[in-house]
Motif scaffolding. Structure first.
Motif, PDB file in Angstrom:
ATOM      1  N   PHE A 156      77.867  57.391 -81.284  1.00  0.00           N
ATOM      2  CA  PHE A 156      78.887  58.287 -81.973  1.00  0.00           C
ATOM      3  C   PHE A 156      77.761  58.282 -83.283  1.00  0.00           C
ATOM      4  CE2 PHE A 156      83.399  57.780 -84.677  1.00  0.00           C
ATOM      5  CZ  PHE A 156      83.218  59.083 -84.514  1.00  0.00           C
ATOM      6  N   ARG A 157      77.664  57.804 -83.888  1.00  0.00           N
ATOM      7  CA  ARG A 157      77.125  57.656 -84.809  1.00  0.00           C
ATOM      8  C   ARG A 157      75.747  58.795 -85.604  1.00  0.00           C
ATOM      9  NH1 ARG A 157      76.144  53.557 -90.172  1.00  0.00           N
ATOM     10  NH2 ARG A 157      75.825  55.731 -91.439  1.00  0.00           N
ATOM     11  N   GLU A 158      75.030  58.579 -84.230  1.00  0.00           N
ATOM     12  CA  GLU A 158      74.365  58.952 -83.769  1.00  0.00           C
ATOM     13  C   GLU A 158      74.271  60.692 -83.913  1.00  0.00           C
ATOM     14  OE1 GLU A 158      69.436  58.969 -82.003  1.00  0.00           O
ATOM     15  OE2 GLU A 158      70.917  57.626 -81.397  1.00  0.00           O
ATOM     16  N   ASN A 159      75.094  61.008 -82.714  1.00  0.00           N
ATOM     17  CA  ASN A 159      75.587  62.329 -82.210  1.00  0.00           C
ATOM     18  C   ASN A 159      76.201  63.003 -83.012  1.00  0.00           C
ATOM     19  OD1 ASN A 159      74.245  62.662 -78.939  1.00  0.00           O
ATOM     20  ND2 ASN A 159      75.459  60.272 -79.232  1.00  0.00           N
ATOM     21  N   ALA A 160      76.763  62.038 -83.605  1.00  0.00           N
ATOM     22  CA  ALA A 160      78.409  62.794 -84.731  1.00  0.00           C
ATOM     23  C   ALA A 160      76.983  63.772 -85.783  1.00  0.00           C
ATOM     24  CB  ALA A 160      79.280  62.520 -85.158  1.00  0.00           C
ATOM     25  N   SER A 161      76.288  63.119 -86.163  1.00  0.00           N
ATOM     26  CA  SER A 161      75.802  63.015 -86.984  1.00  0.00           C
ATOM     27  C   SER A 161      74.289  64.349 -87.091  1.00  0.00           C
ATOM     28  CB  SER A 161      73.990  61.881 -88.069  1.00  0.00           C
ATOM     29  OG  SER A 161      72.920  61.581 -86.471  1.00  0.00           O
ATOM     30  N   ASN A 162      74.273  64.996 -86.069  1.00  0.00           N
ATOM     31  CA  ASN A 162      73.635  66.128 -85.379  1.00  0.00           C
ATOM     32  C   ASN A 162      74.412  67.011 -84.905  1.00  0.00           C
ATOM     33  OD1 ASN A 162      71.218  65.053 -85.222  1.00  0.00           O
ATOM     34  ND2 ASN A 162      71.251  63.673 -82.957  1.00  0.00           N
ATOM     35  N   ASP A 163      75.599  66.716 -84.192  1.00  0.00           N
ATOM     36  CA  ASP A 163      77.195  67.481 -83.988  1.00  0.00           C
ATOM     37  C   ASP A 163      78.309  67.691 -84.408  1.00  0.00           C
ATOM     38  OD1 ASP A 163      78.389  69.343 -83.091  1.00  0.00           O
ATOM     39  OD2 ASP A 163      77.125  70.319 -80.940  1.00  0.00           O
ATOM     40  N   GLU A 165      81.155  67.947 -83.710  1.00  0.00           N
ATOM     41  CA  GLU A 165      82.245  67.605 -82.204  1.00  0.00           C
ATOM     42  C   GLU A 165      82.173  67.184 -81.256  1.00  0.00           C
ATOM     43  OE1 GLU A 165      83.509  71.877 -81.625  1.00  0.00           O
ATOM     44  OE2 GLU A 165      82.807  71.556 -83.660  1.00  0.00           O
ATOM     45  N   TYR A 166      80.764  65.624 -81.740  1.00  0.00           N
ATOM     46  CA  TYR A 166      80.998  64.759 -81.027  1.00  0.00           C
ATOM     47  C   TYR A 166      81.718  63.712 -81.213  1.00  0.00           C
ATOM     48  CZ  TYR A 166      78.696  60.684 -78.320  1.00  0.00           C
ATOM     49  OH  TYR A 166      79.065  59.579 -77.514  1.00  0.00           O
ATOM     50  N   ALA A 167      82.289  64.014 -82.313  1.00  0.00           N
ATOM     51  CA  ALA A 167      83.298  63.082 -83.201  1.00  0.00           C
ATOM     52  C   ALA A 167      84.729  63.346 -82.633  1.00  0.00           C
ATOM     53  CB  ALA A 167      83.550  63.205 -84.161  1.00  0.00           C
ATOM     54  N   ALA A 168      85.205  64.405 -81.793  1.00  0.00           N
ATOM     55  CA  ALA A 168      85.536  65.026 -80.762  1.00  0.00           C
ATOM     56  C   ALA A 168      86.136  63.695 -79.504  1.00  0.00           C
ATOM     57  CB  ALA A 168      86.288  66.611 -81.214  1.00  0.00           C
ATOM     58  N   PRO A 184      84.171  70.175 -76.762  1.00  0.00           N
ATOM     59  CA  PRO A 184      85.209  69.322 -76.880  1.00  0.00           C
ATOM     60  C   PRO A 184      85.937  68.829 -77.719  1.00  0.00           C
ATOM     61  CG  PRO A 184      83.417  68.259 -78.103  1.00  0.00           C
ATOM     62  CD  PRO A 184      82.714  69.600 -76.790  1.00  0.00           C
ATOM     63  N   THR A 185      86.420  70.371 -78.923  1.00  0.00           N
ATOM     64  CA  THR A 185      86.986  70.824 -79.707  1.00  0.00           C
ATOM     65  C   THR A 185      87.535  72.026 -79.508  1.00  0.00           C
ATOM     66  OG1 THR A 185      85.724  71.754 -81.135  1.00  0.00           O
ATOM     67  CG2 THR A 185      86.319  69.907 -81.581  1.00  0.00           C
ATOM     68  N   ASN A 186      88.278  72.377 -77.983  1.00  0.00           N
ATOM     69  CA  ASN A 186      89.045  73.600 -76.644  1.00  0.00           C
ATOM     70  C   ASN A 186      89.386  72.805 -76.170  1.00  0.00           C
ATOM     71  OD1 ASN A 186      89.689  75.747 -76.259  1.00  0.00           O
ATOM     72  ND2 ASN A 186      88.246  77.023 -76.280  1.00  0.00           N
TER      73      ASN A 186
END
Length: 207
Positions: A156-163, A165-168, A184-186
């Motif tokens: 989660f942290r690694e991917n969200a730091s790059n994008d 949108e991953y958090a959603a 993922p945010t649509n």
């Protein structure tokens, strides 16, 4: 790990439905600060909240859900499930909370110790979401067992730091949904999914 029922009871009072209160900046900010204090006491860690960043996340979230709100009332339930993932996306995009020290009251290998700010932001979204779903639909919220897996939080942290949108997508997975990782945010592009067998209700406190 996290006591959802206690966290819900910790939300500030309001004489309005939560679906309305959460769209008001004053209540949103009070609820976030209250949740940060709640987690801080359990984790033995002080948190500093940046009011400007928090307000910015709130405004961006409102704009996002207002643009995506479905006209068909049949989709109301699904949109309630989807909307908090956008809150987490905005919180992670410009994290409005900072841990003043390493949490001393939790297992050092836990998600709360690994990323205390992300943990508070995520459990805040889960808390408001669960309280709202109970009030609106009288249903209990169940969360995937992956919420306890440190590996999931690393990802989660690694991917969200790059994008961000991953958090959603991560939040949607916690609710047993398979995100559309392309968007993922649509809301209109979401992937509908039946909750998996490994789903379990969160009801454990930090130790």
């Amino acid at each position: 790990m996290f006591d959802l029922s206690r966290s819900i009871r910790n939300l500030p009072g309001t004489n309005k439905p939560l679906r309305v209160a959460v769209r008001q900046l004053r209540w949103f900010k009070e609820a976030f600060r209250s949740h940060a204090d709640f987690c801080g006491k359990a984790m033995e860690c002080d948190f500093c909240v940046d009011e400007i960043k928090l307000a910015g996340a709130f405004v961006r979230w409102l704009d996002s859900i207002d643009r995506q709100k479905p006209k068909d009332k049949v989709e109301r339930h699904d949109f309630f499930r989807f909307a908090p993932s956008l809150v987490l996306r905005e919180l992670v995009a410009d994290m409005p909370i900072r841990a003043a020290c390493a949490p001393a009251g939790v297992d050092p290998t836990s998600a709360a110790a690994f990323w205390p700010e992300g943990y508070v932001a995520t459990t805040f979204c889960l808390t408001v979401y669960a309280a709202t779903m109970d009030q609106e639909f009288h249903i209990d919220v169940h969360v995937s067992e992956m919420v306890d897996h440190l590996r999931s939080w690393w990802s989660f942290r690694e991917n969200a730091s790059n994008d961000t949108e991953y958090a959603a997508g991560f939040f949607q997975m916690l609710l047993g949904n398979e995100p559309n990782w392309w968007m993922p945010t649509n809301f209109s592009a979401r992937t509908r999914n039946v909750p998996t067998q490994d789903s379990t209700e969160i009801n454990c406190s930090p130790e």
